[in-house]
Design an enzyme around this catalytic site. Sequence first.
Site, short mmCIF file in Angstrom:
data_model
loop_
_atom_site.label_atom_id
_atom_site.label_comp_id
_atom_site.label_asym_id
_atom_site.label_seq_id
_atom_site.Cartn_x
_atom_site.Cartn_y
_atom_site.Cartn_z
N ASN A 9 -60.22 13.49 116.33
CA ASN A 9 -60.46 12.31 115.57
C ASN A 9 -61.20 11.48 116.56
O ASN A 9 -60.52 10.74 117.43
CB ASN A 9 -59.39 11.68 115.06
CG ASN A 9 -59.58 10.33 114.14
OD1 ASN A 9 -60.86 10.01 113.63
ND2 ASN A 9 -58.44 9.62 113.97
N LYS A 57 -62.32 8.32 115.74
CA LYS A 57 -62.26 6.95 115.40
C LYS A 57 -63.61 6.59 115.51
O LYS A 57 -64.59 7.01 115.14
CB LYS A 57 -61.30 6.33 116.20
CG LYS A 57 -59.84 7.28 116.24
CD LYS A 57 -58.76 6.46 116.82
CE LYS A 57 -57.42 7.36 116.67
NZ LYS A 57 -56.36 6.46 117.33
N HIS A 73 -54.26 7.86 107.47
CA HIS A 73 -54.16 7.61 108.69
C HIS A 73 -53.57 6.28 109.00
O HIS A 73 -53.60 5.56 108.40
CB HIS A 73 -55.41 7.76 109.54
CG HIS A 73 -55.44 7.96 111.05
ND1 HIS A 73 -55.17 6.55 111.65
CD2 HIS A 73 -55.54 8.79 111.93
CE1 HIS A 73 -55.25 6.94 112.99
NE2 HIS A 73 -55.15 8.47 113.15
N GLU A 110 -53.91 4.04 111.05
CA GLU A 110 -55.03 2.89 111.21
C GLU A 110 -55.21 2.45 109.94
O GLU A 110 -55.44 0.98 109.73
CB GLU A 110 -55.91 3.11 112.10
CG GLU A 110 -55.34 3.23 113.46
CD GLU A 110 -56.48 4.04 114.37
OE1 GLU A 110 -56.07 4.38 115.68
OE2 GLU A 110 -57.58 4.28 114.11
N GLU A 146 -47.62 12.10 112.73
CA GLU A 146 -48.34 11.34 113.74
C GLU A 146 -47.12 10.09 113.81
O GLU A 146 -47.37 9.19 113.05
CB GLU A 146 -49.78 10.71 113.43
CG GLU A 146 -49.93 10.15 112.06
CD GLU A 146 -51.40 9.18 112.05
OE1 GLU A 146 -52.13 9.43 112.80
OE2 GLU A 146 -51.41 8.38 111.05
N GLY A 155 -51.46 6.29 121.16
CA GLY A 155 -51.89 5.74 122.11
C GLY A 155 -51.29 5.08 122.87
O GLY A 155 -51.58 4.27 123.75
N SER A 185 -50.54 10.92 121.34
CA SER A 185 -50.79 11.07 122.96
C SER A 185 -50.58 12.43 123.06
O SER A 185 -50.17 13.02 124.04
CB SER A 185 -49.53 10.33 123.31
OG SER A 185 -49.72 8.99 123.26
#
Length: 262
Positions: free
Chosen positions: A12, A14, A104, A106, A174, A180, A220
């Site tokens: 991904n 992003k 997702h 985000e 996730e 991250g 990660s």
Amino acid sequence: MVTTRTPLIAGNWKMNLDHLQAIAFVQKLAWSLKDAKHDFSSVEAVVFPPATDLRSVQTLLDADKLELGLGAQDLSSHDSGAYTGEISGAFLRALDVQYVLVGHSERRTLHSEGDDVVASKVAAAHRHGLVPMICVGETAADLEEHGPSAVPVAQLRASLTEVPADAEIVVAYEPVWAIGSGQAATPEQAQQVCAALREALVEIAGPERAATTRVLYGGSVKSNNIASFLREPDVDGALVGGASLDVAEFTSIVRFRSHVGV
């Protein structure tokens, strides 16, 4: 029931790489995998570029007959109409997009997409012959309050309310607290949640569909930890973020079996 699920490594990107950078990146990635003699029948690799890159990447994949899969980062729940800025699943399908990310973390956090929106987008993907990669996961607060797997399982159940039980999907767990952060979940933690998600799929879609559905881990993921996750029986691949923007690193992740005998 013994079922072989082909591992899937999804990158991904992003909001990174414009269309020219995307062309150069995919060319380098294809060459790198070819030089490494990667067997695409044993591990499927898919890239998820920004929407503005999709046509360029698709043209390159077709022209050079590259074996990378193509995914989109989002889609509209609507098929067409007065929805400025949104992208129909029909448009994605016309570009030979195979997969699309839905739910997702985000999107859930930054765009306030709740379970109802996620379910409608899963349905839209199914209508247009796209495979939704349904992202589920918990925050640190969720984990403390509800324990492992409760929130991801609830999100998965809610996302499948508008599609038939036999709809083809991919699930990506996730943990939001790991994305991250450089702090990945342990393989044991990933297995615990992925196993619970598969158990939920047995109830929702039946044992055969649950046995063939791939459940990925994302958070990660690096070349130095991917093999440990893929040793777990219910972890069938990875949704890779930042590391997917490094050709050498992503190549190494795709070729996880070369690190140790997985």
